[in-house]
Design a protein around this motif. Sequence first.
Motif, PDB file in Angstrom:
ATOM      1  N   MET A 192      13.864  46.061  28.905  1.00 39.41           N
ATOM      2  CA  MET A 192      13.083  47.103  29.511  1.00 39.41           C
ATOM      3  C   MET A 192      13.253  47.028  31.021  1.00 39.41           C
ATOM      4  N   TYR A 193      13.403  48.155  31.626  1.00 38.22           N
ATOM      5  CA  TYR A 193      13.388  48.192  33.075  1.00 38.22           C
ATOM      6  C   TYR A 193      12.771  49.491  33.554  1.00 38.22           C
ATOM      7  N   LEU A 194      12.275  49.473  34.771  1.00 39.55           N
ATOM      8  CA  LEU A 194      11.588  50.617  35.367  1.00 39.55           C
ATOM      9  C   LEU A 194      12.446  51.174  36.489  1.00 39.55           C
ATOM     10  N   ILE A 195      12.484  52.495  36.550  1.00 43.74           N
ATOM     11  CA  ILE A 195      13.238  53.174  37.602  1.00 43.74           C
ATOM     12  C   ILE A 195      12.308  54.163  38.294  1.00 43.74           C
ATOM     13  N   SER A 196      12.251  54.088  39.615  1.00 41.12           N
ATOM     14  CA  SER A 196      11.458  55.042  40.385  1.00 41.12           C
ATOM     15  C   SER A 196      12.297  55.591  41.515  1.00 41.12           C
ATOM     16  N   GLN A 197      12.014  56.830  41.846  1.00 44.55           N
ATOM     17  CA  GLN A 197      12.640  57.447  43.012  1.00 44.55           C
ATOM     18  C   GLN A 197      11.545  57.729  44.024  1.00 44.55           C
ATOM     19  N   VAL A 198      11.797  57.311  45.253  1.00 46.77           N
ATOM     20  CA  VAL A 198      10.820  57.452  46.322  1.00 46.77           C
ATOM     21  C   VAL A 198      11.452  58.239  47.458  1.00 46.77           C
ATOM     22  N   TRP A 199      10.740  59.257  47.934  1.00 49.62           N
ATOM     23  CA  TRP A 199      11.196  60.050  49.072  1.00 49.62           C
ATOM     24  C   TRP A 199      10.607  59.437  50.327  1.00 49.62           C
ATOM     25  N   SER A 200      11.460  58.977  51.226  1.00 45.76           N
ATOM     26  CA  SER A 200      10.999  58.344  52.450  1.00 45.76           C
ATOM     27  C   SER A 200      12.045  58.521  53.538  1.00 45.76           C
ATOM     28  N   LYS A 201      11.593  58.889  54.716  1.00 46.93           N
ATOM     29  CA  LYS A 201      12.460  59.049  55.882  1.00 46.93           C
ATOM     30  C   LYS A 201      13.642  59.982  55.595  1.00 46.93           C
ATOM     31  N   ALA A 202      13.340  61.108  54.971  1.00 47.28           N
ATOM     32  CA  ALA A 202      14.306  62.185  54.709  1.00 47.28           C
ATOM     33  C   ALA A 202      15.429  61.806  53.748  1.00 47.28           C
ATOM     34  N   LYS A 203      15.187  60.810  52.886  1.00 49.32           N
ATOM     35  CA  LYS A 203      16.162  60.510  51.838  1.00 49.32           C
ATOM     36  C   LYS A 203      15.481  59.827  50.662  1.00 49.32           C
ATOM     37  N   PHE A 204      16.164  59.850  49.513  1.00 48.05           N
ATOM     38  CA  PHE A 204      15.642  59.215  48.310  1.00 48.05           C
ATOM     39  C   PHE A 204      16.037  57.747  48.269  1.00 48.05           C
ATOM     40  N   HIS A 205      15.107  56.933  47.826  1.00 47.87           N
ATOM     41  CA  HIS A 205      15.345  55.516  47.591  1.00 47.87           C
ATOM     42  C   HIS A 205      15.089  55.269  46.108  1.00 47.87           C
ATOM     43  N   THR A 206      15.942  54.503  45.457  1.00 48.40           N
ATOM     44  CA  THR A 206      15.775  54.192  44.045  1.00 48.40           C
ATOM     45  C   THR A 206      15.363  52.739  43.899  1.00 48.40           C
ATOM     46  N   VAL A 207      14.307  52.520  43.125  1.00 53.57           N
ATOM     47  CA  VAL A 207      13.805  51.181  42.862  1.00 53.57           C
ATOM     48  C   VAL A 207      14.005  50.899  41.372  1.00 53.57           C
ATOM     49  N   ILE A 208      14.717  49.819  41.055  1.00 53.89           N
ATOM     50  CA  ILE A 208      14.951  49.424  39.670  1.00 53.89           C
ATOM     51  C   ILE A 208      14.433  48.001  39.503  1.00 53.89           C
ATOM     52  N   SER A 209      13.539  47.800  38.535  1.00 55.93           N
ATOM     53  CA  SER A 209      12.931  46.484  38.334  1.00 55.93           C
ATOM     54  C   SER A 209      12.818  46.170  36.854  1.00 55.93           C
ATOM     55  N   GLU A 210      12.771  44.865  36.553  1.00 55.74           N
ATOM     56  CA  GLU A 210      12.598  44.425  35.177  1.00 55.74           C
ATOM     57  C   GLU A 210      11.136  44.181  34.830  1.00 55.74           C
ATOM     58  N   THR A 211      10.291  43.943  35.829  1.00 55.12           N
ATOM     59  CA  THR A 211       8.877  43.694  35.561  1.00 55.12           C
ATOM     60  C   THR A 211       8.018  44.692  36.320  1.00 55.12           C
ATOM     61  N   GLU A 212       6.871  45.001  35.734  1.00 49.43           N
ATOM     62  CA  GLU A 212       5.970  45.964  36.356  1.00 49.43           C
ATOM     63  C   GLU A 212       5.398  45.444  37.668  1.00 49.43           C
ATOM     64  N   SER A 213       5.116  44.140  37.743  1.00 57.29           N
ATOM     65  CA  SER A 213       4.513  43.594  38.965  1.00 57.29           C
ATOM     66  C   SER A 213       5.469  43.702  40.156  1.00 57.29           C
ATOM     67  N   TRP A 214       6.749  43.333  39.974  1.00 58.37           N
ATOM     68  CA  TRP A 214       7.727  43.449  41.060  1.00 58.37           C
ATOM     69  C   TRP A 214       7.952  44.908  41.426  1.00 58.37           C
ATOM     70  N   HIS A 215       7.975  45.754  40.415  1.00 53.46           N
ATOM     71  CA  HIS A 215       8.198  47.183  40.648  1.00 53.46           C
ATOM     72  C   HIS A 215       7.060  47.760  41.498  1.00 53.46           C
ATOM     73  N   GLN A 216       5.836  47.419  41.119  1.00 56.50           N
ATOM     74  CA  GLN A 216       4.681  47.939  41.847  1.00 56.50           C
ATOM     75  C   GLN A 216       4.662  47.436  43.280  1.00 56.50           C
ATOM     76  N   LYS A 217       5.040  46.176  43.502  1.00 58.44           N
ATOM     77  CA  LYS A 217       5.091  45.635  44.869  1.00 58.44           C
ATOM     78  C   LYS A 217       6.090  46.406  45.719  1.00 58.44           C
ATOM     79  N   ALA A 218       7.262  46.693  45.153  1.00 63.81           N
ATOM     80  CA  ALA A 218       8.284  47.437  45.901  1.00 63.81           C
ATOM     81  C   ALA A 218       7.805  48.847  46.214  1.00 63.81           C
ATOM     82  N   LEU A 219       7.154  49.490  45.246  1.00 65.40           N
ATOM     83  CA  LEU A 219       6.644  50.843  45.481  1.00 65.40           C
ATOM     84  C   LEU A 219       5.549  50.841  46.539  1.00 65.40           C
TER      85      LEU A 219
END
Length: 76
Positions: free
Chosen positions: A1-28
């Motif tokens: 299982m892995y989580l993928i999020s796209q974040v709009w920041s500073k006029a571009k998209f950033h992709t965050v890919i994580s294996e755990t929810e806790s690390w993913h949430q920290k990055a977001l």
Amino acid sequence: MYLISQVWSKAKFHTVISETESWHQKALCRLEAQGGKVVRTERIDNTLGSVIVNGKRSVWPLTKAEAIEQGSETNG
């Protein structure tokens, strides 16, 4: 299982890919603290243990746990 999020920041998209929810949430949280906005988040169950890198499917396990599950002791 892995989580993928796209974040709009500073006029571009950033992709965050994580294996755990806790690390993913920290990055977001870090990106949101810098003024980013989460546009999309999805969870993908990776039962085959492969990932697409540069348009090609990798046959190696993503994690050590997947490697053990597949009967291989090395990762990649």
